[in-house]
Write an enzyme that holds these catalytic residues in place. Sequence first.
Site, short mmCIF file in Angstrom:
data_model
loop_
_atom_site.label_atom_id
_atom_site.label_comp_id
_atom_site.label_asym_id
_atom_site.label_seq_id
_atom_site.Cartn_x
_atom_site.Cartn_y
_atom_site.Cartn_z
N HIS A 34 0.89 -1.17 0.00
CA HIS A 34 0.00 0.00 0.00
C HIS A 34 0.92 1.21 0.00
O HIS A 34 1.39 1.63 1.05
CB HIS A 34 -0.89 0.00 1.24
CG HIS A 34 -1.93 -1.08 1.22
ND1 HIS A 34 -2.40 -1.67 2.36
CD2 HIS A 34 -2.58 -1.66 0.20
CE1 HIS A 34 -3.32 -2.58 2.03
NE2 HIS A 34 -3.43 -2.60 0.74
N SER A 88 5.50 1.47 2.55
CA SER A 88 4.91 1.72 3.85
C SER A 88 5.06 0.49 4.72
O SER A 88 5.62 -0.51 4.31
CB SER A 88 3.42 2.05 3.68
OG SER A 88 2.73 0.88 3.30
N ASP A 89 4.50 0.58 5.91
CA ASP A 89 4.48 -0.58 6.79
C ASP A 89 3.61 -1.70 6.22
O ASP A 89 3.66 -2.82 6.70
CB ASP A 89 4.03 -0.17 8.20
CG ASP A 89 2.86 0.80 8.16
OD1 ASP A 89 2.53 1.32 7.07
OD2 ASP A 89 2.28 1.06 9.21
N HIS A 90 2.80 -1.38 5.20
CA HIS A 90 2.02 -2.42 4.52
C HIS A 90 2.78 -2.87 3.27
O HIS A 90 2.45 -2.47 2.17
CB HIS A 90 0.66 -1.90 4.08
CG HIS A 90 -0.24 -1.47 5.21
ND1 HIS A 90 -1.54 -1.10 5.02
CD2 HIS A 90 -0.02 -1.36 6.54
CE1 HIS A 90 -2.10 -0.77 6.19
NE2 HIS A 90 -1.19 -0.91 7.12
N THR A 91 3.84 -3.61 3.45
CA THR A 91 4.60 -4.13 2.31
C THR A 91 4.68 -5.64 2.45
O THR A 91 4.89 -6.15 3.55
CB THR A 91 6.00 -3.51 2.26
OG1 THR A 91 5.88 -2.09 2.15
CG2 THR A 91 6.79 -4.02 1.06
#
Lengths: 586, 259
Positions: free
Chosen positions: A334, A505-508
């Site tokens: 994301h 982001s931390d959503h990887t």
Amino acid sequence: MVKTLEKVDVVVVGSGWAGGIAAAELTKKGYKVVGLERGKAQKRDDFVGSKDELRYDVRKLMFQELNKETLTIRNTLDETATPNRSNDTNAINGTATGGSGVHWNGMVYRWLPTDFEIRTKTVEKYGEEIIPKDMQLQDWGIKYDELEKYYDQFEKTGGISGEPDPLRPGQRSDDYPTPPMKETDIIRTFTKAAKDLGYHPYRIASANISETYTNPDGETINACVYCAFCESFGCDFGAKADPIATVLATANKTGNYELRNNSYAVRIVHENGKAVGIKYVDTETGDEFIQPADLVVVAGFTFTNTRLMLLSEIGKPYNPKNGTGVIGSHLTAHQRNLTHTRVRGFFDEKKFNRYAGTGALGVTMDDFNVEQLDHTKLDFLHGFCLRTSQRGDRPITNNHVPAGVPSWGKEFKDKSIFYANRRIDVQQQNGALAWRENYMDLDLTYTDMFGDPLLRVTSKFHDQDRNIVRYAHQRGKELLEQMGADYITVPEITDETEFDKTSLSDHTGGGVIMGDNPETSAVNNYSQVWDMDNLFVVGASSFPLMGSSNPTATVGALAYRAAEGMIKFLEDGGGQLVKKEESAKA
Amino acid sequence: MADNNTNNPKNTNEVSDPGRRSFVKNTGIAVGGVAGGALLGGLFTSRSKNNNNANSTADKGTAKEKRYEEARMYFTRMADFAILEQAVERIFPEDDNGPGAIELGVPYYIDKQLAGPYGSNVGDYRQGPFKGPKTSAADSSLDRGQIFINGLRAMDMESQKRFDTNFIKATEDQQLEIMTDFADDKVEVKGITSKAFFALLRSTTLEGAYCDPLYGGNRDMKGWKMKEYPVAIASYANMIEEDKFIKMDQVSLTDYQPK
């Protein structure tokens, strides 16, 4: 000299949700587990009195220090990658006890049945032709219905507060353990507008929980006090389900868990196709150790897991030119400058208490998620959630003004103050699918503090990535119009909007992906490495795609599934838990 | 205490130019002496009286206290610091909402940040080669402290070139013209793009306006008061469901942290 330590049953790299769940489940069964955590020791005491936006949110105290290790980044295969040098541009991942799970916002979403069978379902519904050239759609080798009980387990561990999605009847075996969070004016305004437009809003499930709760392991999580310091912060009140309050506490209680902080894993040591242990460096002394174990678990962030596999030469590295190999493929995220963008509505007459809130306090809807859409009429695959949340705006990082207002100077100051509490943001978060030339490998130029190559990210946006966001922004705009916003700003997504150092982001996810075929995946549906039976790689690195909502619950569910596999492996004397022949045919 | 404020006229020659009225009005040091102390003291006292927040100690006792934390830690040349003061005030000016960057202590906040680990990029990856476009401060081979020096001096040179005068003596419109061109990447700065320098200048200015006062900015929590931001309230559970906007007094970390 590398010192070899006494062998234990299991060594686990990482103490976040994935490593913490593995540690809790294994130690409860009596296995001796050593955890290796590169970051410092931390506990709840470290968070008391920490409401400091500058130190935590802006300077990112709880994130990985890039002076030890970072990523290099480029768009295409013929470019030279340059390092991501500062957390100013990019908050990537956590460090210290509990990992990213300590400073998360606490949004808990289950991914959709279609996510896990994305290729099968897409081809079934639309035929092969709808898949764009160079898009990599792959099933996970496990279906939602099989994963459901692990989602449920994760929710019960965290005491998650929520209500069911009205568009997903029959997909839950049980209710959320605690009722939804309190409702705010912003939530009411969004909900009314969404319902007026015929949509199906429901409350975001939250790990900042609505009432004090004791989980099945006996750990107590306090009721959230809505203090507005969640993301980037540890919880002052022990009211956020995080690994420290839950799974690490459970592991510690057994007496079978030893967590070693400041312990930087540098290699998975292996001999004759079998993992032997983890080589790590004590970063306080510089001493090198090998921790031998019967079972080796790598449960760091996506980048850590992928890089350790590549550095340790386990599995076949992915080659984007001919599509062979696996390790490093399916990088998806994301992205902050694309999928994380927001449509903002400004209200001249209405003032909200935006300073108050908590990380996952909000309302969401799935009316445009993958299963609700007819993709033959659209120029993208997958879908998105639309939501608003009230995290508690902090003043350094929230200075939004209507379009046309400059970003500094007299008018900026006046408007940024006027609208500080007169705003509702609609966030879209879309599924991010994998592309053939978006991948990770080892960098040729830059090294970490030990002289090992950094992980190199090659990534470029495609039309599909931009189209879905443009479409979602228009739906967000309609919602804000319905709410009566006086000004609405829609982020500009042009053909030039590109992946850059602000993107990850931390959503990887991706890099060590899960699947049903050893030719096209690195781990089976227990997160067990196909090529090395006693090595499990757990976490978002398993994701062949990034679903259209927050990934933590899926990390948690896969970790519970993996822990079950680890126990099976140790009890049954080893071997592959999923038969390669059967799965390859499937 | 204000009597002890031995303002050295030599140092403030340039900045107390009567043509720069807003600056004089905003700076304790330039107003100086008894007058300054009395003026500021009056402001603080009246504010204190109106503030019913029992928890807040930040406003109390500051009326006649000298600010011992306001001397330069990083900038060696007063001239560079004077440009910084003007630049941050242009980004976040005094207006009807309340004080601007100078009165909030932003220049001293930035000076302190640059003197610490942030200014020398301690937490960043600094291994060369520094190739590729210098699109952000982090991509520059200069550390943040050096970026400020180079950037501020480039603003001064630009002013000399265009208007034949120092940046701090230029009119407000001239200053704005230069800064706009910096923001639009139209000026040469050694080791960094003018746009990246400006982005750093802007972000640190907002930090200084709204950080906890412990860092030397957001003096007396006036930045937070303008934004009606209450900060370190232990719990909003009792009011979070309200439809009406609720104004609260500010609580700083000095008030909030256990001692």
